[in-house]
Write a protein that holds these residues in place. Structure first.
Motif, PDB file in Angstrom:
ATOM      1  N   LYS A   1       0.892  -1.157   0.012  1.00 19.81           N
ATOM      2  CA  LYS A   1      -0.081   0.041   0.008  1.00 19.81           C
ATOM      3  C   LYS A   1       0.771   1.373   0.067  1.00 19.81           C
ATOM      4  O   LYS A   1       1.977   1.175   0.280  1.00 19.81           O
ATOM      5  N   GLU A   2       0.270   2.294  -0.339  1.00 18.90           N
ATOM      6  CA  GLU A   2       0.925   3.742  -0.449  1.00 18.90           C
ATOM      7  C   GLU A   2       1.366   3.737   1.099  1.00 18.90           C
ATOM      8  O   GLU A   2       0.726   3.849   2.046  1.00 18.90           O
ATOM      9  N   ASN A   3       2.711   4.229   1.297  1.00 18.71           N
ATOM     10  CA  ASN A   3       3.283   4.614   2.534  1.00 18.71           C
ATOM     11  C   ASN A   3       2.768   5.952   2.922  1.00 18.71           C
ATOM     12  O   ASN A   3       2.464   7.020   2.121  1.00 18.71           O
ATOM     13  N   LYS A   4       2.234   6.144   4.107  1.00 16.13           N
ATOM     14  CA  LYS A   4       1.756   7.388   4.668  1.00 16.13           C
ATOM     15  C   LYS A   4       2.653   8.366   5.037  1.00 16.13           C
ATOM     16  O   LYS A   4       2.430   9.458   5.322  1.00 16.13           O
ATOM     17  N   ILE A   5       4.214   7.970   5.024  1.00 14.91           N
ATOM     18  CA  ILE A   5       5.206   8.613   5.463  1.00 14.91           C
ATOM     19  C   ILE A   5       6.419   8.766   4.372  1.00 14.91           C
ATOM     20  O   ILE A   5       6.127   7.812   3.601  1.00 14.91           O
ATOM     21  N   ASP A   6       6.966   9.667   4.165  1.00 13.23           N
ATOM     22  CA  ASP A   6       8.201   9.625   3.252  1.00 13.23           C
ATOM     23  C   ASP A   6       9.048   8.742   3.876  1.00 13.23           C
ATOM     24  O   ASP A   6       9.980   9.083   4.511  1.00 13.23           O
ATOM     25  N   VAL A   7       9.082   7.680   2.958  1.00 15.49           N
ATOM     26  CA  VAL A   7      10.210   6.558   3.460  1.00 15.49           C
ATOM     27  C   VAL A   7      11.621   7.021   2.855  1.00 15.49           C
ATOM     28  O   VAL A   7      12.704   6.122   3.087  1.00 15.49           O
ATOM     29  N   PHE A   8      11.847   7.893   2.063  1.00 14.79           N
ATOM     30  CA  PHE A   8      12.941   8.319   1.496  1.00 14.79           C
ATOM     31  C   PHE A   8      13.580   9.782   2.127  1.00 14.79           C
ATOM     32  O   PHE A   8      14.888  10.036   1.837  1.00 14.79           O
ATOM     33  N   SER A   9      12.707  10.160   3.306  1.00 12.21           N
ATOM     34  CA  SER A   9      13.502  11.115   3.903  1.00 12.21           C
ATOM     35  C   SER A   9      14.723  10.841   4.708  1.00 12.21           C
ATOM     36  O   SER A   9      14.565   9.724   5.072  1.00 12.21           O
ATOM     37  N   SER A  10      15.693  11.656   4.754  1.00 11.91           N
ATOM     38  CA  SER A  10      16.639  11.197   5.298  1.00 11.91           C
ATOM     39  C   SER A  10      16.507  10.996   7.206  1.00 11.91           C
ATOM     40  O   SER A  10      16.882  10.017   7.851  1.00 11.91           O
ATOM     41  N   ARG A  11      15.649  11.817   7.656  1.00 14.83           N
ATOM     42  CA  ARG A  11      14.940  11.770   8.976  1.00 14.83           C
ATOM     43  C   ARG A  11      14.434  10.126   9.221  1.00 14.83           C
ATOM     44  O   ARG A  11      14.720   9.548  10.034  1.00 14.83           O
ATOM     45  N   TYR A  12      13.626   9.831   8.187  1.00 12.37           N
ATOM     46  CA  TYR A  12      12.857   8.511   8.227  1.00 12.37           C
ATOM     47  C   TYR A  12      13.956   7.465   8.294  1.00 12.37           C
ATOM     48  O   TYR A  12      13.933   6.445   9.183  1.00 12.37           O
TER      49      TYR A  12
END
Length: 388
Positions: free
Chosen positions: A45-56
């Motif tokens: 499913k589409e992720n609800k958060i940005d899994v490509f952000s450095s913080r994540y």
């Protein structure tokens, strides 16, 4: 919280790592293969958060590291931990976490910086990659003294593996052994180690590499003879194990990371890496993951975490180092990273990891974890975070 018997870190320090905001813990953790009773399509499913952000990525890596360190399964010098701690080093290099660095020091203190007992077996020197990395950080020669002695003995004293006529006869060895030897050669500024690695790598390559498929058989028992006879999958295809080829690709990038740009045989490793990358690209499934058997995905529905993690790591590394075309490979890496994150539970367990074995035929599910699955995830994150 359960204390990790392999490391000596206070609960208060672990709390620093584990106290991750709830938003960053919102990771899809119920990955269900195609065809299960749950009726999941197998497409993340589409992720609800940005899994490509450095913080994540940094916090996901901290969380996975903490969970796996708290759930050890094997002796510290086991080959499985060789792969896991390679990822832990990558997590430290990515996050700068003092807690993760402490866990690496605790590993060395527990093992006295000793590799496994079998000096000529690739599996038993895999953990030395971490010792070498720690030596580079700390500058303490005692961290690699036993590894130097072990590799020197490997060079000069025929052992049980040598007496079989072929030192390393299984493809996994190409992640365990050659990167260790090459890293040692770089650290000691001694290119004779590169020649030793070349020789051992080429023996395994000559035995197991299929130049038509651009994939490695796990070992000789999976080779097809001149009469077309041998083990095959249900669809008639040759058996090419996903994690086995993931070990090879992971090993290749760890060799290429170390070898000098002008080294005589570097072009061999680069071309092998590119050929395998091109093949692996064609075998990725719609959910971004790879199946346990590369050429018979229908017989193994559901993405497998460890092979997929190593492919994500290796392909992202190639983009970041200019060996792979970003326009061609970046979409695949992004899909792979999104897919990998659907395998991680809210606690940080990397699930859907195939258990220890020598072939695709092992059952696994959301609760199936292994330390090398966590290691592959950490290595993948360490390269995905660098993508432009």
């Amino acid at each position: 919280m359960k204390r990790n018997r392999f490391v000596n870190i206070t609960p208060s320090r672990w709390k620093m790592v584990l106290a991750i905001p709830a938003l960053l813990l919102f990771i899809h953790c119920s990955h269900k293969p195609v065809g299960t009773s749950a009726g999941n399509s197998g497409t993340p499913k589409e992720n609800k958060i940005d899994v490509f952000s450095s913080r994540y990525i940094k916090r996901a890596m901290e969380q996975v590291t903490a969970w796996q360190l708290s759930h050890p399964k094997h002796a510290p010098t086991d080959w499985t931990n060789g792969a896991f701690y390679a990822g832990v080093v990558a997590a430290y290099q990515t996050t700068g976490s003092r807690v993760i660095l402490d866990s690496l020091m605790a590993l060395g203190q527990r093992t006295s910086w000793q590799p496994g007992r079998r000096y000529d077996h690739a599996d038993d020197i895999a953990i030395s990659q971490t010792y070498i990395d720690m030596y580079r950080i700390k500058g303490d020669r005692s961290m690699i003294t036993a590894t130097i002695d072990t590799v020197q003995k490997l060079r000069t004293v025929p052992g049980p593996e040598t007496k079989k006529g072929l030192m390393w006869w299984w493809c996994d060895a190409l992640f365990m052994g050659p990167p260790t030897i090459v890293k040692l050669g770089v650290s000691l500024q001694d290119p004779s180690y590169f020649a030793l690695s070349d020789s051992l790598f080429k023996q395994t390559y000559d035995l197991l590499y299929n130049k038509e498929q651009h994939l490695f058989a796990r070992d000789a028992s999976y080779l097809i003879n001149a009469n077309g006879e041998g083990k095959r999958e249900a669809n008639g295809q040759t058996v090419f194990w996903s994690r086995g080829n993931g070990w090879v690709m992971g090993g290749l990038v760890r060799i290429l990371e170390e070898l000098p740009a002008n080294y005589a045989t570097r072009s061999f490793y680069e071309q092998l890496y590119k050929d395998m990358a091109a093949k692996i690209l064609t075998l990725q499934q719609e959910d971004g993951l790879w199946r346990a058997s590369l050429l018979d995905p229908a017989s193994y529905p559901g993405g497998e975490g460890s092979g997929s993690g190593f492919y994500c790591y290796a392909l992202a590394w190639g983009i970041n180092h200019g060996l792979l075309d970003a326009a061609t490979y970046s979409p695949a890496v992004r899909k792979a990273w999104q897919g990998l994150n659907t395998l991680v539970s809210a606690e940080g367990r990397v699930g859907w990891v195939q258990p220890i074995g020598a072939d695709p035929r092992r059952n696994f599910n959301a609760e199936s974890y292994e330390v090398y699955g966590a290691g592959a995830f950490l290595l993948a994150g360490s390269e995905v975070i660098k993508l432009k």
